[in-house]
Design a protein around this motif. Structure first.
Motif, mmCIF file in Angstrom:
data_model
loop_
_atom_site.group_PDB
_atom_site.id
_atom_site.type_symbol
_atom_site.label_atom_id
_atom_site.label_comp_id
_atom_site.label_asym_id
_atom_site.label_seq_id
_atom_site.Cartn_x
_atom_site.Cartn_y
_atom_site.Cartn_z
ATOM 1 N N LEU A 109 0.871 -1.165 0.000
ATOM 2 C CA LEU A 109 0.000 0.000 0.000
ATOM 3 C C LEU A 109 0.914 1.223 0.000
ATOM 4 O O LEU A 109 1.796 1.341 0.843
ATOM 5 C CB LEU A 109 -0.910 0.006 1.225
ATOM 6 C CG LEU A 109 -1.849 -1.191 1.358
ATOM 7 C CD1 LEU A 109 -2.660 -1.088 2.639
ATOM 8 C CD2 LEU A 109 -2.760 -1.313 0.147
ATOM 9 N N ARG A 141 -2.049 11.104 -1.675
ATOM 10 C CA ARG A 141 -2.965 9.965 -1.753
ATOM 11 C C ARG A 141 -2.387 8.804 -0.950
ATOM 12 O O ARG A 141 -1.191 8.533 -1.000
ATOM 13 C CB ARG A 141 -3.113 9.553 -3.217
ATOM 14 C CG ARG A 141 -3.894 8.282 -3.424
ATOM 15 C CD ARG A 141 -3.933 7.928 -4.883
ATOM 16 N NE ARG A 141 -4.022 6.490 -5.036
ATOM 17 C CZ ARG A 141 -4.499 5.894 -6.101
ATOM 18 N NH1 ARG A 141 -4.894 6.598 -7.132
ATOM 19 N NH2 ARG A 141 -4.551 4.585 -6.162
ATOM 20 N N MET A 142 -3.273 8.128 -0.223
ATOM 21 C CA MET A 142 -2.899 6.944 0.534
ATOM 22 C C MET A 142 -3.719 5.768 0.044
ATOM 23 O O MET A 142 -4.953 5.827 0.039
ATOM 24 C CB MET A 142 -3.145 7.167 2.029
ATOM 25 C CG MET A 142 -2.760 6.006 2.905
ATOM 26 S SD MET A 142 -0.995 5.691 2.856
ATOM 27 C CE MET A 142 -0.979 3.961 3.245
ATOM 28 N N ASP A 143 -3.023 4.707 -0.393
ATOM 29 C CA ASP A 143 -3.725 3.490 -0.797
ATOM 30 C C ASP A 143 -4.307 2.804 0.427
ATOM 31 O O ASP A 143 -3.704 2.795 1.503
ATOM 32 C CB ASP A 143 -2.758 2.508 -1.478
ATOM 33 C CG ASP A 143 -2.332 2.957 -2.851
ATOM 34 O OD1 ASP A 143 -2.951 3.877 -3.403
ATOM 35 O OD2 ASP A 143 -1.360 2.364 -3.374
ATOM 36 N N LEU A 144 -5.476 2.196 0.235
ATOM 37 C CA LEU A 144 -6.145 1.412 1.265
ATOM 38 C C LEU A 144 -6.390 0.003 0.717
ATOM 39 O O LEU A 144 -6.272 -0.215 -0.488
ATOM 40 C CB LEU A 144 -7.480 2.062 1.645
ATOM 41 C CG LEU A 144 -7.410 3.482 2.205
ATOM 42 C CD1 LEU A 144 -8.813 4.050 2.380
ATOM 43 C CD2 LEU A 144 -6.645 3.518 3.511
ATOM 44 N N ARG A 147 -8.160 -1.800 -3.129
ATOM 45 C CA ARG A 147 -7.989 -0.761 -4.153
ATOM 46 C C ARG A 147 -8.677 0.558 -3.843
ATOM 47 O O ARG A 147 -8.829 1.402 -4.713
ATOM 48 C CB ARG A 147 -8.409 -1.268 -5.530
ATOM 49 C CG ARG A 147 -7.595 -2.450 -5.982
ATOM 50 C CD ARG A 147 -7.962 -2.831 -7.364
ATOM 51 N NE ARG A 147 -7.269 -4.058 -7.706
ATOM 52 C CZ ARG A 147 -6.910 -4.361 -8.918
ATOM 53 N NH1 ARG A 147 -7.170 -3.550 -9.901
ATOM 54 N NH2 ARG A 147 -6.291 -5.490 -9.154
ATOM 55 N N ASN A 149 -8.751 4.269 -1.863
ATOM 56 C CA ASN A 149 -7.711 5.233 -1.514
ATOM 57 C C ASN A 149 -8.349 6.478 -0.921
ATOM 58 O O ASN A 149 -9.526 6.765 -1.144
ATOM 59 C CB ASN A 149 -6.846 5.586 -2.732
ATOM 60 C CG ASN A 149 -7.643 6.201 -3.850
ATOM 61 O OD1 ASN A 149 -8.113 7.325 -3.740
ATOM 62 N ND2 ASN A 149 -7.814 5.460 -4.942
ATOM 63 N N SER A 151 -7.588 10.661 -0.643
ATOM 64 C CA SER A 151 -6.738 11.691 -1.230
ATOM 65 C C SER A 151 -7.158 13.075 -0.758
ATOM 66 O O SER A 151 -8.295 13.291 -0.322
ATOM 67 C CB SER A 151 -6.766 11.623 -2.760
ATOM 68 O OG SER A 151 -8.046 11.949 -3.250
ATOM 69 N N TRP A 171 -11.703 4.706 -5.620
ATOM 70 C CA TRP A 171 -11.450 3.308 -5.912
ATOM 71 C C TRP A 171 -10.726 3.248 -7.235
ATOM 72 O O TRP A 171 -11.122 3.920 -8.207
ATOM 73 C CB TRP A 171 -12.768 2.526 -5.974
ATOM 74 C CG TRP A 171 -12.592 1.062 -6.114
ATOM 75 C CD1 TRP A 171 -12.213 0.182 -5.156
ATOM 76 C CD2 TRP A 171 -12.770 0.271 -7.302
ATOM 77 N NE1 TRP A 171 -12.144 -1.098 -5.650
ATOM 78 C CE2 TRP A 171 -12.488 -1.054 -6.982
ATOM 79 C CE3 TRP A 171 -13.135 0.574 -8.608
ATOM 80 C CZ2 TRP A 171 -12.557 -2.094 -7.905
ATOM 81 C CZ3 TRP A 171 -13.205 -0.450 -9.528
ATOM 82 C CH2 TRP A 171 -12.926 -1.770 -9.173
#
Length: 175
Positions: A109, A141-144, A147, A149, A151, A171
Protein backbone atom coordinates in the motif's frame (compact mmCIF):
# COMPACT_ATOMS: atom_id res chain seq x y z
CA UNK A 1 -4.01 19.90 -24.09
CA UNK A 2 -5.10 21.60 -20.89
CA UNK A 3 -8.82 22.06 -20.30
CA UNK A 4 -11.33 22.84 -17.59
CA UNK A 5 -13.71 20.08 -16.53
CA UNK A 6 -16.39 21.09 -19.04
CA UNK A 7 -13.87 21.60 -21.89
CA UNK A 8 -15.12 25.19 -22.36
CA UNK A 9 -11.68 26.68 -21.79
CA UNK A 10 -8.80 24.93 -23.54
CA UNK A 11 -5.19 25.70 -24.27
CA UNK A 12 -2.36 23.82 -25.93
CA UNK A 13 1.00 23.69 -24.18
CA UNK A 14 4.08 22.77 -26.24
CA UNK A 15 7.38 22.35 -24.49
CA UNK A 16 10.03 20.23 -22.92
CA UNK A 17 11.05 19.08 -19.51
CA UNK A 18 14.03 17.80 -17.57
CA UNK A 19 13.51 15.17 -14.91
CA UNK A 20 15.86 14.44 -12.05
CA UNK A 21 15.59 11.29 -9.94
CA UNK A 22 18.12 9.76 -7.58
CA UNK A 23 17.72 6.09 -6.68
CA UNK A 24 19.92 3.83 -4.55
CA UNK A 25 18.65 0.32 -5.25
CA UNK A 26 20.64 -1.47 -2.54
CA UNK A 27 18.53 -3.13 0.18
CA UNK A 28 20.55 -1.55 3.00
CA UNK A 29 21.05 1.87 1.46
CA UNK A 30 23.32 4.30 3.26
CA UNK A 31 21.85 7.08 1.11
CA UNK A 32 18.39 6.24 2.46
CA UNK A 33 19.28 7.89 5.76
CA UNK A 34 19.31 11.23 3.89
CA UNK A 35 15.75 10.64 2.63
CA UNK A 36 13.88 12.55 5.36
CA UNK A 37 10.63 12.26 3.36
CA UNK A 38 10.60 8.49 3.98
CA UNK A 39 11.20 8.66 7.76
CA UNK A 40 7.49 8.59 8.77
CA UNK A 41 6.87 5.60 6.48
CA UNK A 42 9.98 3.78 7.68
CA UNK A 43 8.57 4.22 11.19
CA UNK A 44 5.19 2.78 10.09
CA UNK A 45 6.92 -0.21 8.47
CA UNK A 46 9.02 -0.69 11.61
CA UNK A 47 6.01 -0.51 13.98
CA UNK A 48 3.46 -2.45 11.92
CA UNK A 49 5.58 -4.93 9.98
CA UNK A 50 8.40 -5.28 12.48
CA UNK A 51 10.95 -4.41 9.78
CA UNK A 52 14.27 -2.84 10.65
CA UNK A 53 13.95 0.95 10.72
CA UNK A 54 15.47 1.88 7.36
CA UNK A 55 14.41 4.84 5.20
CA UNK A 56 14.51 3.82 1.55
CA UNK A 57 17.11 5.07 -0.89
CA UNK A 58 14.83 3.97 -3.74
CA UNK A 59 12.17 6.59 -3.15
CA UNK A 60 13.87 9.98 -3.04
CA UNK A 61 11.55 12.69 -4.39
CA UNK A 62 11.87 13.34 -8.11
CA UNK A 63 12.06 16.81 -9.63
CA UNK A 64 10.67 17.87 -13.01
CA UNK A 65 11.45 21.27 -14.54
CA UNK A 66 9.81 22.39 -17.76
CA UNK A 67 9.36 25.26 -20.16
CA UNK A 68 6.24 25.54 -22.31
CA UNK A 69 4.86 27.78 -25.00
CA UNK A 70 1.13 28.00 -24.30
CA UNK A 71 -1.50 28.80 -26.94
CA UNK A 72 -4.43 30.21 -24.96
CA UNK A 73 -6.51 31.29 -27.99
CA UNK A 74 -9.28 28.78 -27.05
CA UNK A 75 -9.36 29.91 -23.43
CA UNK A 76 -12.44 32.15 -23.29
CA UNK A 77 -11.94 33.14 -19.67
CA UNK A 78 -8.41 34.35 -20.37
CA UNK A 79 -9.45 36.25 -23.51
CA UNK A 80 -12.24 37.98 -21.57
CA UNK A 81 -9.59 39.28 -19.14
CA UNK A 82 -6.92 40.06 -21.75
CA UNK A 83 -7.85 39.96 -25.46
CA UNK A 84 -4.25 39.20 -26.53
CA UNK A 85 -4.32 35.73 -28.14
CA UNK A 86 -0.56 35.43 -28.71
CA UNK A 87 1.15 32.36 -27.28
CA UNK A 88 2.99 32.94 -24.01
CA UNK A 89 5.95 31.24 -22.29
CA UNK A 90 5.40 29.44 -18.98
CA UNK A 91 7.73 27.62 -16.63
CA UNK A 92 6.75 24.68 -14.47
CA UNK A 93 8.24 22.65 -11.66
CA UNK A 94 7.10 19.50 -9.90
CA UNK A 95 8.31 17.66 -6.83
CA UNK A 96 6.86 14.13 -6.51
CA UNK A 97 7.27 11.37 -3.94
CA UNK A 98 5.93 7.82 -3.66
CA UNK A 99 6.80 5.19 -1.06
CA UNK A 100 5.45 1.95 0.33
CA UNK A 101 3.66 2.71 3.57
CA UNK A 102 3.04 -0.93 4.51
CA UNK A 103 1.92 -4.32 3.25
CA UNK A 104 -1.57 -5.67 3.64
CA UNK A 105 -2.14 -9.35 2.77
CA UNK A 106 1.22 -9.36 0.96
CA UNK A 107 0.20 -6.38 -1.20
CA UNK A 108 2.03 -3.07 -0.94
CA UNK A 109 0.00 0.00 0.00
CA UNK A 110 1.61 3.24 -1.17
CA UNK A 111 1.59 6.87 -0.13
CA UNK A 112 2.23 9.44 -2.86
CA UNK A 113 2.40 13.22 -2.92
CA UNK A 114 3.14 15.84 -5.57
CA UNK A 115 3.55 19.61 -5.62
CA UNK A 116 3.24 21.48 -8.94
CA UNK A 117 4.05 25.12 -9.68
CA UNK A 118 3.35 27.01 -12.90
CA UNK A 119 4.58 30.56 -13.65
CA UNK A 120 3.79 32.59 -16.76
CA UNK A 121 6.65 34.82 -17.89
CA UNK A 122 5.94 38.47 -18.84
CA UNK A 123 2.23 38.22 -18.06
CA UNK A 124 0.11 41.30 -18.74
CA UNK A 125 -1.07 43.43 -15.83
CA UNK A 126 -4.65 42.24 -16.40
CA UNK A 127 -3.60 38.57 -16.12
CA UNK A 128 -1.57 39.34 -12.99
CA UNK A 129 -4.47 41.26 -11.43
CA UNK A 130 -6.77 38.28 -12.07
CA UNK A 131 -4.14 36.03 -10.43
CA UNK A 132 -3.91 33.84 -13.54
CA UNK A 133 -0.15 34.23 -14.09
CA UNK A 134 0.83 31.52 -11.62
CA UNK A 135 -0.69 28.49 -9.97
CA UNK A 136 0.25 25.99 -7.29
CA UNK A 137 -1.25 22.56 -6.72
CA UNK A 138 -0.58 19.95 -4.05
CA UNK A 139 -2.05 16.44 -3.93
CA UNK A 140 -1.46 13.42 -1.69
CA UNK A 141 -2.97 9.97 -1.75
CA UNK A 142 -2.90 6.94 0.53
CA UNK A 143 -3.72 3.49 -0.80
CA UNK A 144 -6.15 1.41 1.27
CA UNK A 145 -7.07 -2.28 1.05
CA UNK A 146 -9.27 -3.52 -1.81
CA UNK A 147 -7.99 -0.76 -4.15
CA UNK A 148 -9.66 2.03 -2.21
CA UNK A 149 -7.71 5.23 -1.51
CA UNK A 150 -7.93 8.49 0.39
CA UNK A 151 -6.74 11.69 -1.23
CA UNK A 152 -6.41 15.38 -0.53
CA UNK A 153 -5.74 18.14 -3.04
CA UNK A 154 -5.30 21.88 -2.56
CA UNK A 155 -4.55 24.79 -4.83
CA UNK A 156 -5.27 25.36 -8.48
CA UNK A 157 -4.03 24.22 -11.87
CA UNK A 158 -3.46 26.65 -14.78
CA UNK A 159 -7.09 26.79 -15.96
CA UNK A 160 -8.61 26.93 -12.48
CA UNK A 161 -9.71 30.38 -11.36
CA UNK A 162 -9.84 29.77 -7.62
CA UNK A 163 -7.85 27.82 -5.09
CA UNK A 164 -9.79 24.89 -3.74
CA UNK A 165 -9.45 21.98 -1.35
CA UNK A 166 -10.77 18.52 -2.19
CA UNK A 167 -11.00 15.51 0.10
CA UNK A 168 -11.87 12.26 -1.67
CA UNK A 169 -12.36 8.58 -1.16
CA UNK A 170 -11.74 6.70 -4.37
CA UNK A 171 -11.45 3.31 -5.91
CA UNK A 172 -8.84 2.41 -8.52
CA UNK A 173 -9.18 -0.04 -11.35
CA UNK A 174 -5.85 -0.91 -12.91
CA UNK A 175 -5.97 -2.05 -16.52
Amino acid sequence: LEADQQFHDKQWAYGGKLSFAFRDWRAQSTAGWFNVFDYPFAAIRWLVEKEEFQPSGRVFPSVVLGLDLVDGSDNGTRIAIDPDTDAFPRGRAELAFKTRALRWQERPLYFSAAYRYFQEFSASNAIKAADLDRSEYFVMRMDLPYRFNLSYAAGKLPLDQDNDQVYAIGWALNF
